[in-house]
Design a protein around this motif. Structure first.
Motif, PDB file in Angstrom:
ATOM      1  N   TYR A  34     -22.135 -29.380 -26.077  1.00 52.59           N
ATOM      2  CA  TYR A  34     -23.276 -29.880 -25.602  1.00 52.59           C
ATOM      3  C   TYR A  34     -22.963 -30.251 -24.018  1.00 52.59           C
ATOM      4  N   GLY A  35     -24.064 -30.321 -23.119  1.00 49.26           N
ATOM      5  CA  GLY A  35     -23.668 -30.877 -21.645  1.00 49.26           C
ATOM      6  C   GLY A  35     -22.960 -29.953 -20.977  1.00 49.26           C
ATOM      7  N   SER A  36     -21.976 -30.332 -20.206  1.00 52.60           N
ATOM      8  CA  SER A  36     -20.980 -29.499 -19.525  1.00 52.60           C
ATOM      9  C   SER A  36     -19.992 -28.720 -20.469  1.00 52.60           C
ATOM     10  N   THR A  42     -16.858 -38.176 -19.217  1.00 54.12           N
ATOM     11  CA  THR A  42     -18.154 -38.020 -18.644  1.00 54.12           C
ATOM     12  C   THR A  42     -19.225 -37.216 -19.601  1.00 54.12           C
ATOM     13  N   ASN A  43     -18.484 -36.230 -20.183  1.00 50.68           N
ATOM     14  CA  ASN A  43     -19.445 -35.405 -21.276  1.00 50.68           C
ATOM     15  C   ASN A  43     -19.599 -36.418 -22.236  1.00 50.68           C
ATOM     16  N   ARG A  46     -22.616 -38.563 -22.047  1.00 45.87           N
ATOM     17  CA  ARG A  46     -23.824 -37.758 -22.348  1.00 45.87           C
ATOM     18  C   ARG A  46     -24.351 -38.099 -23.915  1.00 45.87           C
ATOM     19  N   SER A  47     -23.318 -38.234 -24.763  1.00 47.91           N
ATOM     20  CA  SER A  47     -23.912 -38.546 -26.225  1.00 47.91           C
ATOM     21  C   SER A  47     -24.716 -39.727 -26.302  1.00 47.91           C
ATOM     22  N   THR A 194     -25.123 -32.524 -11.520  1.00 50.12           N
ATOM     23  CA  THR A 194     -26.051 -33.772 -12.036  1.00 50.12           C
ATOM     24  C   THR A 194     -25.144 -34.876 -11.488  1.00 50.12           C
ATOM     25  N   GLU A 198     -27.371 -39.376 -15.450  1.00 52.68           N
ATOM     26  CA  GLU A 198     -28.296 -38.309 -15.720  1.00 52.68           C
ATOM     27  C   GLU A 198     -28.094 -37.633 -16.913  1.00 52.68           C
TER      28      GLU A 198
END
Length: 198
Positions: A34-36, A42-43, A46-47, A194, A198
């Motif tokens: 997911y994400g990047s 950083t990714n 996003r979780s 991003t 975000e």
């Protein structure tokens, strides 16, 4: 023989992905899905699980620091010289970028490089981390912060500490980190990168 052992140990240590480990511990999706799709802090953030992201950050930085500190200790014990420490710094970083445990597809190395710098010289590491934080506050773009910090790290090392072999190791790591951010550079140019949060 001793240098080879240190380099191999550093590479294997670097190959441990704390993004994957933290995601497994907290029952989160694989960060590569997911994400990047980057196995980094950083990714993982996003979780939505901040604790997992912090664990990833500390783990990835910690392995870089630990590898360098072990290299410093054993290079003195075995009388190997500063070249061994510089080699280990690069080896643990390469382990993170190309981990044998993840099919040689790893993260971008921001946290691991910070740990390496803290191990080489705490003041240098803190200065680079401060640069990252300052850029992040101003522009709120993680990749931009990482790239600017990477560009300045060898300059800081040369001007402030007049390193010799370590300057070359830091420069190598910085160039590799910039190369790993090539897609981020494209996104920055076209305005699609991003921002933090975000």
């Amino acid at each position: 023989m001793e240098i080879g052992l240190l380099l191999l140990t550093a590479y294997l240590l670097g190959s441990v992905s704390f993004a994957v480990v933290a995601s497994w511990l907290f029952n989160l999706p694989d960060p590569r899905t997911y994400g990047s799709k980057n196995p980094g802090a950083t990714n993982v953030l996003r979780s939505g699980k901040k604790v997992a992201a912090v664990l990833t950050l500390l783990g990835d930085a910690g392995k870089g620091w630990l590898a360098v500190m072990l290299a410093k200790y054993f290079s003195q014990t075995w009388e190997l010289g500063s070249e061994a420490v510089a080699g280990v710094a690069i080896a643990v970083f390469l382990g993170h970028l190309f981990p044998i445990f993840l099919g040689f597809k790893g993260g971008k190395g921001v946290a691991t490089s910070a740990g390496v710098l803290l191990g080489l010289n705490p003041l240098l590491g803190l200065l680079v981390i401060f640069t990252w934080i300052l850029v992040a506050i101003l522009w709120r773009i993680s990749s931009l912060s990482a790239m600017i910090a990477a560009l300045l790290a060898p300059i800081y090392a040369f001007i402030l500490f007049d390193y010799k072999i370590n300057v070359w190791a830091i420069t190598t790591i910085s160039l590799l980190l910039l190369w790993r951010h090539k897609l981020n550079i494209i996104n920055l140019v076209i305005g699609r990168e991003t921002r933090i949060g975000e």
